[in-house]
Design an enzyme around this catalytic site. Structure first.
Site, PDB file in Angstrom:
ATOM      1  CB  THR A 199      -0.797   0.015   1.330  1.00 53.99           C
ATOM      2  OG1 THR A 199      -1.676  -1.098   1.360  1.00 53.99           O
ATOM      3  CG2 THR A 199      -1.588   1.278   1.542  1.00 53.99           C
ATOM      4  NE  ARG A 227      -9.019  -7.330   3.030  1.00 55.10           N
ATOM      5  CZ  ARG A 227      -7.949  -6.556   3.097  1.00 55.10           C
ATOM      6  NH1 ARG A 227      -7.641  -5.750   2.104  1.00 55.10           N
ATOM      7  NH2 ARG A 227      -7.188  -6.549   4.167  1.00 55.10           N
ATOM      8  CB  VAL A 228     -13.454  -2.957   2.363  1.00 54.46           C
ATOM      9  CG1 VAL A 228     -12.907  -1.599   2.762  1.00 54.46           C
ATOM     10  CG2 VAL A 228     -14.322  -2.827   1.121  1.00 54.46           C
ATOM     11  N   GLY A 229     -10.155  -3.429   3.083  1.00 54.33           N
ATOM     12  CA  GLY A 229      -9.163  -3.400   4.157  1.00 54.33           C
ATOM     13  C   GLY A 229      -9.255  -2.122   4.960  1.00 54.33           C
ATOM     14  CG  ASP A 230      -5.626  -0.855   6.765  1.00 51.05           C
ATOM     15  OD1 ASP A 230      -5.541  -1.599   5.757  1.00 51.05           O
ATOM     16  OD2 ASP A 230      -4.656  -0.232   7.224  1.00 51.05           O
ATOM     17  CB  THR A 250       1.405  -0.250   4.849  1.00 50.60           C
ATOM     18  OG1 THR A 250       2.618  -0.276   5.610  1.00 50.60           O
ATOM     19  CG2 THR A 250       1.311   1.082   4.118  1.00 50.60           C
ATOM     20  N   GLY A 251       0.042  -2.875   5.764  1.00 47.41           N
ATOM     21  CA  GLY A 251       0.115  -4.210   6.355  1.00 47.41           C
ATOM     22  C   GLY A 251      -1.267  -4.795   6.554  1.00 47.41           C
ATOM     23  N   GLY A 253      -4.617  -5.259   7.083  1.00 47.15           N
ATOM     24  CA  GLY A 253      -5.643  -4.255   7.333  1.00 47.15           C
ATOM     25  C   GLY A 253      -6.652  -4.655   8.383  1.00 47.15           C
TER      26      GLY A 253
HETATM   27  N1  ASP Z   1      -3.418  -2.520   4.429  1.00 46.06           N
HETATM   28  C1  ASP Z   1      -3.736  -3.078   3.157  1.00 46.06           C
HETATM   29  C2  ASP Z   1      -5.044  -3.804   3.252  1.00 46.06           C
HETATM   30  O1  ASP Z   1      -5.252  -4.512   4.215  1.00 46.06           O
HETATM   31  C3  ASP Z   1      -2.728  -4.029   2.609  1.00 46.06           C
HETATM   32  C4  ASP Z   1      -1.293  -3.748   2.903  1.00 46.06           C
HETATM   33  O2  ASP Z   1      -0.918  -2.620   3.191  1.00 46.06           O
HETATM   34  O3  ASP Z   1      -0.485  -4.683   2.853  1.00 46.06           O
HETATM   35  O4  ASP Z   1      -5.821  -3.732   2.325  1.00 46.06           O
END
Ligand code: ASP
Length: 346
Positions: A199, A227-230, A250-251, A253
């Site tokens: 991200t 699917r919706v992340g953070d 990031t990471g 979510g």
């Molecule tokens: N945070 C993002 C999500 O969960 C993915 C990511 O940053 O790795 O959609």
């Protein structure tokens, strides 16, 4: 190593940086952390893939461009880059091979925000999020509605699935299971080495002390459609309070949503924590509250990464990750550079 900043990363961050002299160690809750005692803006920080974004954002802020418009313009570079397979054009698709993008923005001076989630065929979801903020009385548009809104505002519909991303997706399908009819050329022995996340977040501070933040992503690779992340969730993937600072994530979510990650970091800075200490506090909370076995290497130690970024109104900044090896980008009066993120675990 237990829940504290890995000493190796601490030393690397403190002494390994060309700006070592500008860093001042501080002590919080038994953890030695570092934060730059910063000059005021223009300054921009981002995830490690965002050095071109912070560079452009600072250039634009120097020319007098609004802080959020500058940050969004910065991440537009990454959205358009087919080589970054975690954001925008060239991002890895969902499990059906369709690229679905998420983004959010927040403008400190007006305390307004905009977001889009699960938007298809639009290369610049961060700019669409900015339009949602500027041109509607809403904060978030999703899916088909978000796409129709973007088209109405003149954004072209484009195929975002590059050949490279399509090949990675088809390999993923072929190597998922030996109990279906998908067989790879390597007879299913192939396990693609794919970083499934990624991200770009950018937090910016201009010379007047105004803040803006943006996060944009293609989300988790091969996610369940819808699917919706953070990243598009204000308070999770990004949050700005013009009195305090800006933060982003990031990471994984799902874990960031469950701790209201970015809003929690800004709240911690409001309580007086240094940016890096604030990032670490929320990482510890994620570690403590992760209970599902499939997410744990051992009790108390998650097996996934989350990285937080925090920029305070006075120009101090910090970033920290759950697991080691991450970097973040910084652009300010001293130039443009990548710095190491201290990590909670070794
Ligand atoms: N945070 C993002 C999500 O969960 C993915 C990511 O940053 O790795 O959609």
């Amino acid at each position: 190593m237990s829940q504290r900043v890995s000493r190796r990363n601490f030393l690397r961050t403190t002494f390994g940086s060309a700006l070592g002299a500008a860093f001042a160690p501080s002590v919080a809750a038994g953890t030695r952390v570092v934060s730059r005692s910063g000059a005021a803006g223009p300054i921009a920080i981002s995830s490690g893939n965002g050095l071109r974004a912070t560079t452009r954002a600072v250039q634009l802020m120097r020319d007098g461009t609004d802080v959020l418009v500058s940050a969004v313009s910065g991440v537009n570079i990454i959205e358009a880059d087919p080589e970054d397979m975690t954001v925008g054009y060239g991002g890895l698709p969902n499990e059906e091979g369709i690229v679905e993008l998420d983004a959010s923005v927040m403008h400190g001076p007006t305390h307004r925000a905009g977001a889009v989630a699960g938007i298809r065929e639009i290369m610049h979801p961060a700019t669409v999020a900015l339009r949602v903020m500027e041109s509607t009385d809403h904060v978030m548009l999703v899916g088909e509605g978000a796409q129709r809104f973007a088209v109405a505002h003149g954004f072209p519909r484009e195929n975002l699935l590059t050949e490279k991303a399509r090949k990675v997706w088809i390999r993923w399908k072929e190597s998922r299971s030996d109990r279906d009819d998908w067989i790879s050329p390597e007879e299913s022995g192939f396990a693609p080495l794919i970083e499934k996340g990624g991200t770009v977040h950018c937090s910016a501070l201009d010379a007047s002390g105004d803040l803006g933040g943006v996060t944009t992503t293609s989300g988790l690779a091969f996610k369940i459609p819808g699917r919706v992340g953070d990243s598009p969730i204000v308070g999770a993937g990004m949050f700005v309070d013009n009195e305090v600072g800006s933060a982003g994530a990031t990471g994984r979510g799902e874990s960031v949503i469950l701790t209201a990650g970015s809003a929690s970091i800004v709240a911690a800075m409001r309580r007086g924590l240094e940016p890096l200490e604030a990032c670490l506090e929320v990482l510890r909370r994620i570690a403590r509250s992760t209970r599902s076995k499939h997410l744990l290497e051992k009790p108390g130690r998650p097996n996934f990464n989350v990285t937080f970024y925090a920029l305070r109104k006075d120009g101090q900044y910090g970033s920290a990750s759950m697991l080691p090896g991450k970097q973040f980008a910084v652009s300010d009066a001293s130039g443009n550079r990548l710095e190491d993120c201290p990590s909670l675990f070794e």
